[in-house]
Motif scaffolding. Structure first.
Motif, mmCIF file in Angstrom:
data_model
loop_
_atom_site.group_PDB
_atom_site.id
_atom_site.type_symbol
_atom_site.label_atom_id
_atom_site.label_comp_id
_atom_site.label_asym_id
_atom_site.label_seq_id
_atom_site.Cartn_x
_atom_site.Cartn_y
_atom_site.Cartn_z
ATOM 1 N N ASN A 120 0.827 -1.206 0.000
ATOM 2 C CA ASN A 120 0.000 0.000 0.000
ATOM 3 C C ASN A 120 0.861 1.256 0.000
ATOM 4 O OD1 ASN A 120 -2.899 0.451 0.122
ATOM 5 N ND2 ASN A 120 -2.956 -1.123 1.705
ATOM 6 N N LEU A 121 1.842 1.261 0.895
ATOM 7 C CA LEU A 121 2.697 2.435 1.043
ATOM 8 C C LEU A 121 3.496 2.687 -0.228
ATOM 9 C CD1 LEU A 121 3.580 4.657 2.982
ATOM 10 C CD2 LEU A 121 5.375 3.131 3.819
ATOM 11 N N MET A 122 4.000 1.626 -0.838
ATOM 12 C CA MET A 122 4.758 1.771 -2.085
ATOM 13 C C MET A 122 3.882 2.355 -3.190
ATOM 14 S SD MET A 122 6.914 -1.795 -1.853
ATOM 15 C CE MET A 122 7.582 -1.731 -3.512
ATOM 16 N N ALA A 123 2.632 1.880 -3.266
ATOM 17 C CA ALA A 123 1.709 2.423 -4.266
ATOM 18 C C ALA A 123 1.432 3.900 -4.003
ATOM 19 C CB ALA A 123 0.412 1.617 -4.269
ATOM 20 N N GLY A 124 1.246 4.240 -2.726
ATOM 21 C CA GLY A 124 0.989 5.637 -2.373
ATOM 22 C C GLY A 124 2.148 6.547 -2.729
ATOM 23 N N TYR A 125 3.365 6.117 -2.451
ATOM 24 C CA TYR A 125 4.532 6.923 -2.795
ATOM 25 C C TYR A 125 4.657 7.116 -4.305
ATOM 26 C CZ TYR A 125 6.374 6.663 2.012
ATOM 27 O OH TYR A 125 6.562 6.791 3.368
ATOM 28 N N ALA A 126 4.320 6.082 -5.082
ATOM 29 C CA ALA A 126 4.369 6.217 -6.539
ATOM 30 C C ALA A 126 3.363 7.260 -7.016
ATOM 31 C CB ALA A 126 4.102 4.865 -7.195
ATOM 32 N N PHE A 127 2.153 7.239 -6.429
ATOM 33 C CA PHE A 127 1.148 8.235 -6.792
ATOM 34 C C PHE A 127 1.655 9.640 -6.476
ATOM 35 C CE2 PHE A 127 -2.564 10.883 -6.071
ATOM 36 C CZ PHE A 127 -3.399 10.549 -7.125
ATOM 37 N N MET A 128 2.235 9.800 -5.310
ATOM 38 C CA MET A 128 2.755 11.108 -4.894
ATOM 39 C C MET A 128 3.845 11.591 -5.849
ATOM 40 S SD MET A 128 4.766 11.982 -1.350
ATOM 41 C CE MET A 128 5.403 13.607 -0.971
ATOM 42 N N MET A 129 4.777 10.725 -6.188
ATOM 43 C CA MET A 129 5.904 11.151 -7.027
ATOM 44 C C MET A 129 5.479 11.427 -8.461
ATOM 45 S SD MET A 129 8.362 11.413 -4.921
ATOM 46 C CE MET A 129 9.713 11.740 -6.061
ATOM 47 N N GLY A 130 4.395 10.806 -8.922
ATOM 48 C CA GLY A 130 3.915 11.068 -10.270
ATOM 49 C C GLY A 130 3.024 12.287 -10.370
ATOM 50 N N HIS A 131 2.352 12.634 -9.284
ATOM 51 C CA HIS A 131 1.385 13.735 -9.252
ATOM 52 C C HIS A 131 2.082 15.074 -9.468
ATOM 53 C CE1 HIS A 131 -1.837 16.292 -7.634
ATOM 54 N NE2 HIS A 131 -2.638 15.239 -7.664
#
Length: 637
Positions: free
Chosen positions: A459-470
């Motif tokens: 979950n956390l890895m997915a969240g960080y990817a969303f943040m870095m792409g946003h």
């Protein structure tokens, strides 16, 4: 008499003495052939002022200060021969009622190690800087160019990042030790900036540096001013920018500090309804008083000019803008128009931000502003506050609320992850997951995640990817890059031993990969503040809780597609809509074995098929794993 002239008094009284830190405080001088230190302090209500210190045996009446002309300004000055670097001192202020006040120097360059409260004499004018290449590049940049550069910030509390075990003292790493360890770590991970908490001197560790008594002094917890300058210099040599937390919103009531400095409210508003924060137990600066504004402006300029700081993150901006912030009816006074806005604070922000970004256009002024106040990063000419960036607190709250949900309920809260793009271009934003989100029983980022232990990490890895792409610049608080399990505490170092656990190590490796992808692809930062840099592929796939979007470069050659699955369901039939009939290179896959996955045969290149999907003319099939993340690179040209 010695250095503070009538001209200095005039500019000080106009809040435009921008070199005030070179005149106020304690400075080495040679007077009539004698070497010593000139002491200068502002105390207009005082009957008498004396300098007491190690150099005169703390004799209360050995060194009387004289009022400089014009005397009504209330500036006192004296010269004391043979004072040595590092010697401690205070001002003895005798108030108009005869009260004896023992005050630290508001303009001191250095301070005694807590729990001591004296100021210390320091030479801050002869640092040997070797960061000329960095400074030349920074100072040739415009604010508009700054917005197009990458900014991935590592927010760090130096005293608890790492500590020496088994030492009798606090075990703090010194500024010079941090220059060898912290900087190398930040470089290896791929951050572009370090944001340091608690550098301006403060008495109480538990305040984390947000109740300041020394606005001109790097804290002595980690070394001398020269040591701090060395740290900044080393950051710049390794191409890391340095941002400081800066706190012009309030100050503590400690007896040696600014409160009732000369026996009367001086730095604070006299009316307690304007001059005190009832919730915080602190004093509020009087932004209507020019000498107080000059004190704060001089502090900001000093950090940027004297210590080569690349940005100031201004704390608690909302508390300055609203007269009723944290107050009940009867606890605050409306402005002259009957409103709740602090007109004097608004003018102060326009003044200081215009000044600093005008003098140093490569320096960032960053607002921690938690409300919907409009035009925070807008120009002063258009009635904006003229900050460079604003922390996106709305995105942060929505993101965390979504990430805490059981995946089953995410389909009903899909808009929490898309809403921020609807207002993204109202300001120049920094996406933040700061220290405030991992303290006071809020849990660490890892512990916020739902599911069993393995799912928490994914979950956390997915969240960080969303943040870095946003869209938006990025900030992550220390320890969260390797999934620190416990809440942060200033009393101990991060739990570095967790990196012996493969789950924590893979999160660190994942974050490192994301950071290097961020820095290496200009589409992720050069158009953060306009729609040309971002396009949703599918923002409405709520039933499957999948988000897909494109980040675009100006020239169309460097573009990335992010696909993120926020459920534990595998989507073997997933098809991704794509804009052009090109090859799409898979550059990040969460199921790669190096991140703990099992994908060993997945292709790295995908050719677009003439099969419309997601409103796009082409598509590619991609079997999306549980909590899967995929990032593709392509060109429109």
């Amino acid at each position: 008499m010695y250095q503070f002239t009538e001209t200095d008094c005039y500019y000080f009284g106009q809040a435009t003495h921008y070199d005030i830190y070179k005149k106020m405080g304690a400075h080495f001088r040679t007077v009539q052939g004698q070497k010593g230190v000139c002491f200068t302090v502002w105390a207009p209500h005082a009957r008498e002022v004396y300098v007491i210190g190690e150099f005169n045996g703390w004799n209360e009446h050995a060194n009387r200060m004289e009022r400089v002309k014009p005397e009504e300004m209330g500036v006192y000055e004296t010269f004391i021969p043979d004072v040595k670097e590092g010697q401690l001192y205070k001002y003895l202020i005798i108030s108009d009622t005869g009260e004896y006040l023992y005050k630290a120097d508001p303009y001191a360059s250095y301070a005694e190690m807590r729990p001591g409260t004296a100021s210390a004499v320091a030479d801050t004018e002869h640092f040997k800087w070797t960061d000329g290449v960095w400074m030349k590049k920074r100072d040739s940049m415009t604010q508009e160019e700054l917005l197009t550069k990458p900014m991935a910030i590592y927010e760090c509390h130096p005293g608890s990042w790492m500590r020496h075990p088994g030492r009798m003292d606090d075990g703090f790493y010194s500024y010079r030790e941090l220059a060898k360890t912290l900087i190398d770590y930040v470089c290896e991970m791929g951050y572009t900036h370090i944001e340091l908490m608690g550098i301006s001197e403060y008495p109480f560790d538990g305040s984390w540096g947000y109740q300041v008594t020394g606005y001109y002094a790097p804290t002595s917890r980690y070394g001398t001013p020269a040591d701090f300058a060395y740290f900044v210099n080393e950051c710049h040599k390794k191409k890391i920018g340095v941002i400081l937390d800066w706190v012009p919103a309030h100050f503590p009531k400690d007896a040696h500090g600014l409160a009732n400095f000369d026996g009367h409210p001086l730095y604070e508003y006299a009316d307690p309804r304007k001059g005190e924060h009832p919730d915080w137990g602190t004093k509020i600066f009087d932004y209507g008083k020019n000498e107080v504004k000059n004190f704060l402006i001089g502090s900001a300029l000093m950090w940027v000019d004297n210590y080569h700081i690349d940005g100031l993150r201004v704390d608690a901006v909302a508390s300055m803008l609203y007269l009723n912030y944290g107050k009940q009816d009867g606890q605050w006074v409306p402005n002259k128009y009957g409103g709740k806005e602090n007109l004097e604070a608004i003018e102060f922000f326009k003044h200081i931000n215009t000044l600093i970004t005008g003098r140093y256009p490569g320096v960032a002024m960053i607002a921690e502003e938690s409300t919907a106040w409009p035009n925070v990063t807008g120009s002063a000419e258009k009635d904006g506050l003229n900050f460079t960036y604003k922390w996106n607190m709305g995105w942060m709250h929505d993101f965390i609320d979504y990430m805490k949900l059981d995946p089953y309920f995410r389909k009903d809260n899909h808009n929490k992850m898309t809403f921020a793009m609807s207002y993204n271009y109202a300001e120049n934003y920094i996406l933040v997951l700061s220290h405030d989100e991992v303290v006071h029983l809020k849990c660490s980022m890892l512990r916020k995640m739902s599911g069993l232990e393995g799912d928490k990490f994914r979950n956390l890895m997915a969240g960080y990817a969303f943040m870095m792409g946003h869209s938006g610049k990025k900030l992550l608080f220390m320890g969260q890059e390797f999934a620190q399990a416990e809440e942060w505490s200033e009393k101990r170092e991060l739990d570095w031993y967790l990196l012996d656990n493969p789950n924590h190590k893979k999160v660190q490796d994942w974050m490192k990969e994301l950071l290097h992808i961020y820095k290496g692809n200009r589409c992720l930062y050069e158009q953060d503040n306009n729609w040309n840099g971002f396009e949703w592929i599918n923002a409405d796939d709520a039933e499957r809780s999948i988000f897909s979007f494109i980040r675009k470069s100006k020239d169309g050659k460097n573009n990335l597609i992010f696909v993120i699955n926020f459920t534990p369901m595998e989507r073997t039939d997933y098809r991704l809509g794509v804009p052009v009939k090109k090859n799409y290179k898979l550059i990040l896959n969460s199921e790669d074995p190096k991140f703990g996955g099992s994908d060993t045969n997945r292709p790295t290149t995908y050719k677009a098929q003439e099969s419309p999907c997601d409103g796009q003319p082409y598509s590619i099939p991609y079997s999306l794993p549980p909590f899967g993340v995929a990032v593709f690179k392509f060109s429109y040209i």
